[in-house]
Enzyme design. Structure first.
Site, mmCIF file in Angstrom:
data_model
loop_
_atom_site.group_PDB
_atom_site.id
_atom_site.type_symbol
_atom_site.label_atom_id
_atom_site.label_comp_id
_atom_site.label_asym_id
_atom_site.label_seq_id
_atom_site.Cartn_x
_atom_site.Cartn_y
_atom_site.Cartn_z
ATOM 1 N N LYS A 274 -16.360 46.253 -19.233
ATOM 2 C CA LYS A 274 -15.082 46.371 -19.958
ATOM 3 C C LYS A 274 -13.913 46.688 -19.027
ATOM 4 O O LYS A 274 -12.806 46.219 -19.241
ATOM 5 C CB LYS A 274 -15.164 47.365 -21.118
ATOM 6 C CG LYS A 274 -15.467 48.795 -20.729
ATOM 7 C CD LYS A 274 -15.662 49.623 -21.980
ATOM 8 C CE LYS A 274 -15.785 51.108 -21.662
ATOM 9 N NZ LYS A 274 -16.845 51.440 -20.665
ATOM 10 N N ARG B 258 -14.494 58.883 -26.756
ATOM 11 C CA ARG B 258 -15.911 58.934 -26.397
ATOM 12 C C ARG B 258 -16.710 59.634 -27.489
ATOM 13 O O ARG B 258 -17.929 59.695 -27.405
ATOM 14 C CB ARG B 258 -16.105 59.738 -25.113
ATOM 15 C CG ARG B 258 -15.691 59.062 -23.818
ATOM 16 C CD ARG B 258 -16.629 57.937 -23.436
ATOM 17 N NE ARG B 258 -17.123 57.957 -22.087
ATOM 18 C CZ ARG B 258 -16.537 57.410 -21.034
ATOM 19 N NH1 ARG B 258 -15.392 56.796 -21.146
ATOM 20 N NH2 ARG B 258 -17.109 57.463 -19.856
ATOM 21 N N ARG C 211 -22.197 48.427 -8.325
ATOM 22 C CA ARG C 211 -20.731 48.454 -8.477
ATOM 23 C C ARG C 211 -20.048 49.169 -7.310
ATOM 24 O O ARG C 211 -20.472 50.216 -6.864
ATOM 25 C CB ARG C 211 -20.385 49.179 -9.780
ATOM 26 C CG ARG C 211 -18.906 49.347 -9.991
ATOM 27 C CD ARG C 211 -18.585 49.561 -11.432
ATOM 28 N NE ARG C 211 -18.776 50.931 -11.858
ATOM 29 C CZ ARG C 211 -18.447 51.363 -13.071
ATOM 30 N NH1 ARG C 211 -17.967 50.533 -13.971
ATOM 31 N NH2 ARG C 211 -18.633 52.610 -13.405
ATOM 32 N N ARG D 294 -18.976 54.951 -6.492
ATOM 33 C CA ARG D 294 -18.691 56.206 -7.185
ATOM 34 C C ARG D 294 -19.943 57.066 -7.228
ATOM 35 O O ARG D 294 -21.040 56.551 -7.435
ATOM 36 C CB ARG D 294 -18.232 55.915 -8.626
ATOM 37 C CG ARG D 294 -16.829 55.415 -8.699
ATOM 38 C CD ARG D 294 -16.455 54.863 -10.058
ATOM 39 N NE ARG D 294 -16.991 55.574 -11.205
ATOM 40 C CZ ARG D 294 -16.716 55.237 -12.470
ATOM 41 N NH1 ARG D 294 -15.921 54.217 -12.730
ATOM 42 N NH2 ARG D 294 -17.238 55.902 -13.468
ATOM 43 N N ARG E 198 -25.420 59.120 -17.914
ATOM 44 C CA ARG E 198 -24.248 58.544 -18.585
ATOM 45 C C ARG E 198 -24.660 57.622 -19.725
ATOM 46 O O ARG E 198 -24.018 57.585 -20.765
ATOM 47 C CB ARG E 198 -23.369 57.802 -17.573
ATOM 48 C CG ARG E 198 -22.601 58.773 -16.680
ATOM 49 C CD ARG E 198 -22.062 58.074 -15.471
ATOM 50 N NE ARG E 198 -20.992 57.158 -15.771
ATOM 51 C CZ ARG E 198 -20.702 56.103 -15.030
ATOM 52 N NH1 ARG E 198 -21.419 55.818 -13.959
ATOM 53 N NH2 ARG E 198 -19.696 55.329 -15.341
HETATM 54 P P1 AMP Z 1 -15.664 55.972 -16.873
HETATM 55 O O1 AMP Z 1 -14.839 55.624 -15.688
HETATM 56 O O2 AMP Z 1 -15.049 55.567 -18.188
HETATM 57 O O3 AMP Z 1 -17.105 55.518 -16.755
HETATM 58 O O4 AMP Z 1 -15.695 57.571 -16.935
HETATM 59 C C1 AMP Z 1 -16.242 58.331 -15.874
HETATM 60 C C2 AMP Z 1 -16.468 59.750 -16.338
HETATM 61 O O5 AMP Z 1 -15.210 60.347 -16.723
HETATM 62 C C3 AMP Z 1 -17.369 59.923 -17.563
HETATM 63 O O6 AMP Z 1 -18.748 59.908 -17.229
HETATM 64 C C4 AMP Z 1 -16.892 61.276 -18.070
HETATM 65 O O7 AMP Z 1 -17.396 62.329 -17.271
HETATM 66 C C5 AMP Z 1 -15.400 61.225 -17.837
HETATM 67 N N1 AMP Z 1 -14.654 60.662 -18.988
HETATM 68 C C6 AMP Z 1 -13.985 59.465 -19.051
HETATM 69 N N2 AMP Z 1 -13.395 59.306 -20.250
HETATM 70 C C7 AMP Z 1 -13.673 60.422 -20.955
HETATM 71 C C8 AMP Z 1 -13.354 60.859 -22.288
HETATM 72 N N3 AMP Z 1 -12.645 60.089 -23.133
HETATM 73 N N4 AMP Z 1 -13.810 62.092 -22.676
HETATM 74 C C9 AMP Z 1 -14.522 62.874 -21.845
HETATM 75 N N5 AMP Z 1 -14.879 62.519 -20.597
HETATM 76 C C10 AMP Z 1 -14.465 61.298 -20.152
#
Ligand code: AMP
Length: 222
Positions: A13, A88, A122, A155, A166
């Protein structure tokens, strides 16, 4: 157009959001990127966020909501945005509803096996957050971002221990959102089981046609 992208980490996404933001001329707001920016600061809040993210857990709702509200009320969001990584959980969804009227929710899907492969390959740009993959979507020069020439890195939360966590967190907390937005009549599915870069152009035209009301659903490209 106020778009919301749902889907497990690694489903693709973020890559599609980066393409569609240019096609639709609206900003891409990734809450993961907002948090990574905050985590770079050597402050108590930044350090706390960093620890939670590295474990693959969710950052506290209160912190997240404040960061999102600050971003979404900036000028460039007036004509719309692509929200990626938020909400989330149902608490965040309730909050978002009070803040803005989302127009479409795209639910990105792929098989678990494919998601794990994508996440472990990635690589991300340190500066502009562009996303590549060691297998399907390589940069032109190894380890260097095509767009801004900055070094690419893996990352910490894309390492196997965090990836597993995750995906568990996603299944437990984020999946109820699919029912929530389906009941609101906003949800459409986007299935991406093929190599992301191979089908990108076709899928982007379909998504655009859907958003413009020219087609009723987005077909899987096989
Ligand atoms: P992402 O880049 O979307 O995979 O997010 C990486 C990490 O950021 C996640 O595993 C969470 O630890 C944190 N994170 C991102 N978006 C949120 C959210 N809306 N609420 C809480 N934690 C978030």
């Amino acid at each position: 157009m106020k778009l919301l992208f749902l889907g497990s980490p690694g489903v693709g996404k973020g890559t599609y959001a980066q393409v569609l933001m240019e096609v639709l001329e609206i900003p891409h707001i990734s809450t993961g990127d907002l948090l990574r920016e905050e985590a770079k600061r050597d402050t108590p809040l930044g350090n706390e966020i960093k620890k939670v993210m590295e474990k693959g857990e969710l950052v506290d709702d209160h912190v997240m909501l404040k960061l999102l509200e600050n971003r979404i009320t900036e000028d460039d969001c007036k004509n719309g945005f692509i929200l990626d990584g938020f909400p989330r959980n149902l608490v965040q969804a309730g909050y978002l509803k009070k803040l803005v009227d989302i127009t479409h929710v795209l639910n990105f899907k792929a098989d678990d096996k494919i998601i794990i492969q994508r996440l472990s390959g990635r690589i991300t740009c340190r500066k502009c957050s562009a996303i590549y993959n060691k297998v399907g979507n390589k940069p032109k020069v190894e380890g260097v971002c095509d767009k801004c020439g900055t070094e690419l890195f893996q990352r910490k939360d894309d390492k196997p221990e965090s990836v597993k966590k995750r995906l568990e967190v996603y299944k437990e907390k984020t999946k109820p959102l699919i029912d929530y937005y389906s009941d609101e009549g906003l949800l459409v599915e986007v299935v991406i089981n093929k190599n992301i870069s191979e089908i990108k152009d076709k899928l982007v035209s379909q998504i655009k046609a859907f958003l413009e009301g020219k087609i009723d659903e987005i077909e899987e490209i096989k």
